[in-house]
Design a protein around this motif. Structure first.
Motif, short mmCIF file in Angstrom:
data_model
loop_
_atom_site.label_atom_id
_atom_site.label_comp_id
_atom_site.label_asym_id
_atom_site.label_seq_id
_atom_site.Cartn_x
_atom_site.Cartn_y
_atom_site.Cartn_z
N LYS A 184 0.87 -1.17 0.00
CA LYS A 184 0.00 0.00 0.00
C LYS A 184 0.91 1.22 0.00
CE LYS A 184 -3.93 -2.16 0.58
NZ LYS A 184 -4.93 -2.20 -0.46
N VAL A 185 0.54 2.24 -0.79
CA VAL A 185 1.36 3.45 -0.89
C VAL A 185 0.50 4.70 -0.78
CG1 VAL A 185 3.19 2.39 -2.27
CG2 VAL A 185 1.24 3.42 -3.41
N SER A 186 1.17 5.77 -0.46
CA SER A 186 0.57 7.11 -0.48
C SER A 186 1.41 7.92 -1.45
CB SER A 186 0.62 7.72 0.92
OG SER A 186 0.19 9.05 0.87
N CYS A 187 0.77 8.55 -2.46
CA CYS A 187 1.50 9.24 -3.50
C CYS A 187 1.08 10.70 -3.59
CB CYS A 187 1.25 8.58 -4.85
SG CYS A 187 1.76 6.85 -4.91
N ARG A 188 1.98 11.53 -4.10
CA ARG A 188 1.71 12.94 -4.38
C ARG A 188 2.52 13.34 -5.61
NH1 ARG A 188 5.98 16.17 -2.78
NH2 ARG A 188 7.48 15.21 -1.36
N SER A 189 2.24 14.49 -6.14
CA SER A 189 2.99 14.98 -7.29
C SER A 189 4.45 15.18 -6.90
CB SER A 189 2.41 16.28 -7.81
OG SER A 189 1.16 16.07 -8.37
N TYR A 190 5.35 14.75 -7.75
CA TYR A 190 6.79 14.79 -7.43
C TYR A 190 7.29 16.22 -7.32
CZ TYR A 190 11.75 13.64 -7.64
OH TYR A 190 13.08 13.53 -7.35
#
Length: 85
Positions: free
Chosen positions: A77-83
């Protein structure tokens, strides 16, 4: 005169529509960290199409090449945002 104004307005609307379409198709980068296990500190990022929001990515799978085929090794499971943020 009315006809010329109408053609000008329609041309402007078409150009605005084309600009909107081109902005949706651009790629962007998403940076992700694992949430189900302790993050290892290694940079994990994806290049995704413009229609995909980074916040919508919830799982990441790590794969290895074995004898010309891919084998899934881990799923997290991951949490992502704009780089760029």
């Amino acid at each position: 005169m009315k006809k010329r104004l109408l053609v000008g307005v329609m041309g402007l609307v078409c150009l605005m529509g084309l600009a909107g379409l081109s902005s949706c198709s651009k790629e962007h980068q998403c940076k992700c960290v694992t949430t189900d296990v302790e993050d290892d500190g290694l940079l994990k990022y994806f290049v995704v199409e413009g229609s995909i929001a980074c916040e919508d990515i919830t799982e990441m799978a790590f794969e290895e090449h074995h004898d010309g085929s891919l084998r899934e090794v881990e799923v997290h499971k991951v949490s992502c945002r704009s780089y760029g943020d």
